[in-house]
Each structure stands twice: as structure tokens, then as C-alpha cells.
Design an enzyme around this catalytic site. Structure first.
Site, PDB file in Angstrom:
ATOM      1  N   LYS A  13       0.837  -1.212   0.000  1.00 20.37           N
ATOM      2  CA  LYS A  13       0.000   0.000   0.000  1.00 20.37           C
ATOM      3  C   LYS A  13       0.869   1.257   0.000  1.00 20.37           C
ATOM      4  O   LYS A  13       0.685   2.157  -0.819  1.00 20.37           O
ATOM      5  CB  LYS A  13      -0.928   0.035   1.233  1.00 20.37           C
ATOM      6  CG  LYS A  13      -1.831  -1.182   1.366  1.00 20.37           C
ATOM      7  CD  LYS A  13      -2.739  -1.088   2.581  1.00 20.37           C
ATOM      8  CE  LYS A  13      -2.040  -1.086   3.927  1.00 20.37           C
ATOM      9  NZ  LYS A  13      -1.338  -2.346   4.263  1.00 20.37           N
ATOM     10  N   ARG A  88     -10.006   0.452   8.277  1.00 19.39           N
ATOM     11  CA  ARG A  88      -9.574  -0.895   8.649  1.00 19.39           C
ATOM     12  C   ARG A  88     -10.656  -1.662   9.378  1.00 19.39           C
ATOM     13  O   ARG A  88     -10.436  -2.817   9.735  1.00 19.39           O
ATOM     14  CB  ARG A  88      -8.399  -0.760   9.617  1.00 19.39           C
ATOM     15  CG  ARG A  88      -7.048  -0.910   8.995  1.00 19.39           C
ATOM     16  CD  ARG A  88      -6.063  -0.507  10.066  1.00 19.39           C
ATOM     17  NE  ARG A  88      -4.896  -1.301  10.046  1.00 19.39           N
ATOM     18  CZ  ARG A  88      -3.776  -0.932   9.424  1.00 19.39           C
ATOM     19  NH1 ARG A  88      -3.712   0.187   8.748  1.00 19.39           N
ATOM     20  NH2 ARG A  88      -2.738  -1.691   9.475  1.00 19.39           N
ATOM     21  N   ARG A 127      11.740  -5.423   5.238  1.00 21.52           N
ATOM     22  CA  ARG A 127      11.479  -4.002   4.957  1.00 21.52           C
ATOM     23  C   ARG A 127      12.432  -3.108   5.752  1.00 21.52           C
ATOM     24  O   ARG A 127      12.762  -3.355   6.902  1.00 21.52           O
ATOM     25  CB  ARG A 127      10.045  -3.646   5.339  1.00 21.52           C
ATOM     26  CG  ARG A 127       9.811  -2.128   5.274  1.00 21.52           C
ATOM     27  CD  ARG A 127       8.368  -1.738   5.282  1.00 21.52           C
ATOM     28  NE  ARG A 127       7.660  -2.214   6.444  1.00 21.52           N
ATOM     29  CZ  ARG A 127       6.338  -2.128   6.578  1.00 21.52           C
ATOM     30  NH1 ARG A 127       5.614  -1.589   5.620  1.00 21.52           N
ATOM     31  NH2 ARG A 127       5.757  -2.591   7.658  1.00 21.52           N
ATOM     32  N   ARG A 160      10.940  -1.113  11.300  1.00 21.83           N
ATOM     33  CA  ARG A 160       9.818  -0.723  12.139  1.00 21.83           C
ATOM     34  C   ARG A 160       9.703  -1.661  13.335  1.00 21.83           C
ATOM     35  O   ARG A 160       9.950  -2.842  13.218  1.00 21.83           O
ATOM     36  CB  ARG A 160       8.523  -0.768  11.309  1.00 21.83           C
ATOM     37  CG  ARG A 160       8.132   0.604  10.786  1.00 21.83           C
ATOM     38  CD  ARG A 160       7.022   0.574   9.786  1.00 21.83           C
ATOM     39  NE  ARG A 160       5.820  -0.117  10.222  1.00 21.83           N
ATOM     40  CZ  ARG A 160       4.702  -0.191   9.499  1.00 21.83           C
ATOM     41  NH1 ARG A 160       4.664   0.406   8.308  1.00 21.83           N
ATOM     42  NH2 ARG A 160       3.658  -0.839   9.924  1.00 21.83           N
ATOM     43  N   ARG A 171      -0.609  -8.959  13.368  1.00 18.58           N
ATOM     44  CA  ARG A 171      -1.200  -7.965  12.459  1.00 18.58           C
ATOM     45  C   ARG A 171      -1.991  -8.652  11.342  1.00 18.58           C
ATOM     46  O   ARG A 171      -3.050  -8.174  10.945  1.00 18.58           O
ATOM     47  CB  ARG A 171      -0.092  -7.082  11.870  1.00 18.58           C
ATOM     48  CG  ARG A 171       0.479  -6.093  12.894  1.00 18.58           C
ATOM     49  CD  ARG A 171       1.857  -5.587  12.508  1.00 18.58           C
ATOM     50  NE  ARG A 171       1.887  -4.898  11.241  1.00 18.58           N
ATOM     51  CZ  ARG A 171       2.982  -4.759  10.490  1.00 18.58           C
ATOM     52  NH1 ARG A 171       4.145  -5.259  10.900  1.00 18.58           N
ATOM     53  NH2 ARG A 171       2.923  -4.094   9.364  1.00 18.58           N
TER      54      ARG A 171
HETATM   55  P1  AP5 Z   1       4.809  -1.585   1.986  1.00 22.92           P
HETATM   56  O1  AP5 Z   1       4.447  -0.826   0.765  1.00 22.92           O
HETATM   57  O2  AP5 Z   1       5.546  -0.891   3.059  1.00 22.92           O
HETATM   58  O3  AP5 Z   1       3.502  -2.325   2.557  1.00 22.92           O
HETATM   59  P2  AP5 Z   1       2.209  -1.756   3.267  1.00 22.92           P
HETATM   60  O4  AP5 Z   1       1.038  -2.381   2.591  1.00 22.92           O
HETATM   61  O5  AP5 Z   1       2.246  -0.276   3.335  1.00 22.92           O
HETATM   62  O6  AP5 Z   1       2.385  -2.444   4.686  1.00 22.92           O
HETATM   63  P3  AP5 Z   1       2.350  -1.829   6.162  1.00 22.92           P
HETATM   64  O7  AP5 Z   1       3.095  -2.785   7.033  1.00 22.92           O
HETATM   65  O8  AP5 Z   1       2.736  -0.409   6.189  1.00 22.92           O
HETATM   66  O9  AP5 Z   1       0.832  -1.981   6.452  1.00 22.92           O
HETATM   67  P4  AP5 Z   1       0.141  -1.960   7.792  1.00 22.92           P
HETATM   68  O10 AP5 Z   1      -1.255  -1.824   7.343  1.00 22.92           O
HETATM   69  O11 AP5 Z   1       0.422  -3.106   8.660  1.00 22.92           O
HETATM   70  O12 AP5 Z   1       0.814  -0.735   8.574  1.00 22.92           O
HETATM   71  P5  AP5 Z   1       0.334   0.731   8.847  1.00 22.92           P
HETATM   72  O13 AP5 Z   1       1.522   1.592   8.857  1.00 22.92           O
HETATM   73  O14 AP5 Z   1      -0.801   1.087   7.980  1.00 22.92           O
HETATM   74  O15 AP5 Z   1       5.644  -2.868   1.517  1.00 22.92           O
HETATM   75  C1  AP5 Z   1       6.172  -3.778   2.467  1.00 22.92           C
HETATM   76  C2  AP5 Z   1       7.551  -4.253   2.023  1.00 22.92           C
HETATM   77  O16 AP5 Z   1       7.421  -5.042   0.848  1.00 22.92           O
HETATM   78  C3  AP5 Z   1       8.532  -3.126   1.666  1.00 22.92           C
HETATM   79  O17 AP5 Z   1       9.804  -3.522   2.063  1.00 22.92           O
HETATM   80  C4  AP5 Z   1       8.446  -3.036   0.136  1.00 22.92           C
HETATM   81  O18 AP5 Z   1       9.665  -2.616  -0.428  1.00 22.92           O
HETATM   82  C5  AP5 Z   1       8.126  -4.472  -0.251  1.00 22.92           C
HETATM   83  N1  AP5 Z   1       7.232  -4.576  -1.402  1.00 22.92           N
HETATM   84  C6  AP5 Z   1       6.167  -3.793  -1.711  1.00 22.92           C
HETATM   85  N2  AP5 Z   1       5.564  -4.219  -2.839  1.00 22.92           N
HETATM   86  C7  AP5 Z   1       6.253  -5.317  -3.251  1.00 22.92           C
HETATM   87  C8  AP5 Z   1       6.116  -6.195  -4.364  1.00 22.92           C
HETATM   88  N3  AP5 Z   1       5.150  -6.031  -5.270  1.00 22.92           N
HETATM   89  N4  AP5 Z   1       6.992  -7.217  -4.476  1.00 22.92           N
HETATM   90  C9  AP5 Z   1       7.999  -7.400  -3.541  1.00 22.92           C
HETATM   91  N5  AP5 Z   1       8.183  -6.577  -2.488  1.00 22.92           N
HETATM   92  C10 AP5 Z   1       7.309  -5.556  -2.324  1.00 22.92           C
HETATM   93  O19 AP5 Z   1      -0.221   0.605  10.335  1.00 22.92           O
HETATM   94  C11 AP5 Z   1       0.646   0.337  11.412  1.00 22.92           C
HETATM   95  C12 AP5 Z   1      -0.138   0.252  12.708  1.00 22.92           C
HETATM   96  O20 AP5 Z   1      -0.786   1.510  12.969  1.00 22.92           O
HETATM   97  C13 AP5 Z   1      -1.297  -0.758  12.737  1.00 22.92           C
HETATM   98  O21 AP5 Z   1      -0.854  -2.051  13.081  1.00 22.92           O
HETATM   99  C14 AP5 Z   1      -2.203  -0.161  13.796  1.00 22.92           C
HETATM  100  O22 AP5 Z   1      -1.718  -0.400  15.079  1.00 22.92           O
HETATM  101  C15 AP5 Z   1      -2.082   1.344  13.528  1.00 22.92           C
HETATM  102  N6  AP5 Z   1      -3.074   1.808  12.556  1.00 22.92           N
HETATM  103  C16 AP5 Z   1      -2.827   2.342  11.323  1.00 22.92           C
HETATM  104  N7  AP5 Z   1      -3.972   2.630  10.682  1.00 22.92           N
HETATM  105  C17 AP5 Z   1      -4.973   2.285  11.536  1.00 22.92           C
HETATM  106  C18 AP5 Z   1      -6.385   2.327  11.431  1.00 22.92           C
HETATM  107  N8  AP5 Z   1      -7.004   2.779  10.333  1.00 22.92           N
HETATM  108  N9  AP5 Z   1      -7.105   1.863  12.492  1.00 22.92           N
HETATM  109  C19 AP5 Z   1      -6.512   1.416  13.602  1.00 22.92           C
HETATM  110  N10 AP5 Z   1      -5.172   1.342  13.766  1.00 22.92           N
HETATM  111  C20 AP5 Z   1      -4.412   1.766  12.726  1.00 22.92           C
HETATM  112 MG    MG Z   2       2.458   1.135   4.906  1.00 23.26          MG
END
Ligand code: AP5
Ligand code: MG
Ligand code: ZN
Length: 215
Positions: A13, A88, A127, A160, A171
């Protein structure tokens, strides 16, 4: 363009949102990034969120709903936005509908990225993220030119806190329980597009652009 990127942790994402931001000159609204900034700044909200995030759980709906409501009212969102990691839960999706209605806005598309659990774990354990500008890398799939150093700004790359295997599994479970109902939610609303997120990053980007351009 008003877009949601939906998908499990590690689906890509953030990676795709950053590319779309440059391409369409609209902001990425990532609740995860906003929360991590609050943790870093040690704000009261950040202090409360830290424990939940480090454990792989969700921050309460009312907190993130408030963050997004305020953020979408900033002027840079007038032309559109890319929501990354929000909504979410069904409650968050309902609240988003209300916020958008109040602004006389409507979602254009929700893109759901599908990736296998095993691949997600490999992506997240490898990552690396720039401490200064937030750009993401992967030690194998998207390495920086110099190990540990950001190509874009020269900042230090860090892991992270929630990218430990045990937390990643938590997660993924939270995603399966609380977020997957949004796939049918947006399907029923007629705005869902599905994309195979198992492909290499440039291929995912290419398909995403053609989906968006197909309207
Ligand atoms: P990346 O693009 O970083 O993946 P992502 O989908 O953004 O994954 P996140 O871990 O950021 O998602 P998340 O939803 O768990 O975390 P968030 O920060 O939103 O890619 C991942 C890796 O893969 C990278 O190294 C990249 O280079 C590689 N990659 C990407 N595409 C690829 C491909 N096609 N092929 C190979 N490699 C690839 O949330 C964190 C925390 O915040 C949550 O756990 C929660 O506690 C809180 N939070 C955030 N939003 C909310 C909400 N709406 N409600 C409640 N709590 C929330
Ligand atoms: Mg992300
Ligand atoms: Zn950087």
C-alpha cells in the site's frame, strides 16, 4: 481522484501510494505514518497509540476517524487523496462515508491488493524505512543503492518496531478478522477493483495505473 488502497500488512500500500502521489500530485494519507509521527513526537495520542501498535493491534476507531476527518479537510486534499491503511474496520468505513458526505465528496475507487501470507512475512521482515523521509525499501526486492542509507535523502534506514515476525502474525490475524469484511463492503458499493499484488513492484504499479485510467 479519491482512492483507498486496501490490503494486508506488507501488501504494498505504502509503496504504491508513494508512486501514485508523484504521478497524480495528490497526497497519501497513511494513518500508520501519522500515528508513527505522533509516537516519535511523544504527543499524548502517540503515547497511547505506541503500545497498541507495537503489539500489532489496532488503535481505537474514534482516534483514527478523527485523524482522517481533519486531514481530509486540509486544502491539499481538494484535488483528491490516497487513503493508505484506513479504513480498517466497518465502523471506520461508515465514519468515512459520513465525513465525505459532509464535504460533498465521493470515493472513486477502492483497490484491493491480494498477497499470500508467506510473501507478506518475507516482505515485512526485510522491509527498511528511512528514518527521515519515510521512504520504504526491501533488502531483497527493493534495495537502496547503499545498504542502510536512503537513496532519496541520505537518511538512515531502520526497521519498524512492529516488523518482528511474532507481531507480523498478530497484524495479519487482525487484518483477517477486522479488515477483510471491507472487501465485500466496497464490492457491494460498486467501487472495488482487485489487483494481484504478488507481482513485482513495477508490474503492480503498471496494472494499478491501467485500472485507474480505465475509470
Ligand atoms: P509496503 O508498501 O511498506 O507495505 P504496506 O502495505 O504499506 O504495509 P504496512 O506494514 O505499512 O501496512 P500496515 O497496514 O500493517 O501498517 P500501517 O503503517 O498502515 O511494503 C512492504 C515491504 O514489501 C517493503 O519492504 C516493500 O519494499 C516491499 N514490497 C512492496 N511491494 C512489493 C512487491 N510487489 N513485491 C515485492 N516486495 C514488495 O499501520 C501500522 C499500525 O498503525 C497498525 O498495526 C495499527 O496499530 C495502527 N493503525 C494504522 N492505521 C490504523 C487504522 N485505520 N485503524 C486502527 N489502527 C491503525
Ligand atoms: Mg504502509
Ligand atoms: Zn529518506
Amino acid at each position: 481522484m479519491k482512492l483507498i488502497l486496501l490490503g494486508p500488512p506488507g501488501a504494498g500500500k505504502g509503496t504504491q501510494a508513494k508512486m501514485l502521489t508523484e504521478r497524480f500530485a495528490i497526497p497519501q494519507v497513511s494513518t500508520g505514518e501519522i500515528l508513527r509521527a505522533a509516537v516519535k513526537d511523544g504527543t499524548p495520542m502517540g503515547q497511547k497509540a505506541k503500545e497498541l501498535m507495537d503489539a500489532g493491534g489496532l488503535v481505537p476507531d474514534e482516534v483514527v476517524v478523527g485523524i482522517v476527518r481533519d486531514r481530509l479537510q486540509e486544502t491539499d486534499c481538494n484535488k483528491g487523496f490516497i487513503l493508505d491503511g484506513f479504513p480498517r474496520t466497518v465502523a471506520q468505513a461508515d465514519a468515512l462515508q459520513v465525513s465525505l458526505q459532509n464535504m460533498s465528496k465521493k470515493l472513486d475507487r477502492v483497490i484491493s491488493l491480494k498477497v499470500d501470507a508467506q510473501a507478506l512475512i518475507e516482505r515485512l521482515t526485510g522491509r527498511r524505512t528511512c528514518k527521515d523521509c519515510g521512504r520504504g525499501y526491501h533488502v531483497k526486492f527493493d534495495p537502496s543503492r547503499q545498504a542502510g542509507v536512503c537513496d532519496a535523502c541520505g537518511g538512515t534506514l531502520i526497521q519498524r518496531n512492529d516488523d518482528q515476525e511474532e507481531t507480523i502474525r498478530k497484524r495479519l490475524q487482525v487484518y483477517a478478522d477486522q479488515t477483510t469484511p471491507l472487501i465485500s463492503y466496497y464490492q457491494e458499493a460498486g467501487v472495488l477493483l482487485e489487483l494481484d499484488g504478488m507481482q513485482p513492484i513495477p508490474q503492480v504499479q503498471k496494472e494499478m495505473l491501467s485500472l485507474l485510467q480505465a475509470g
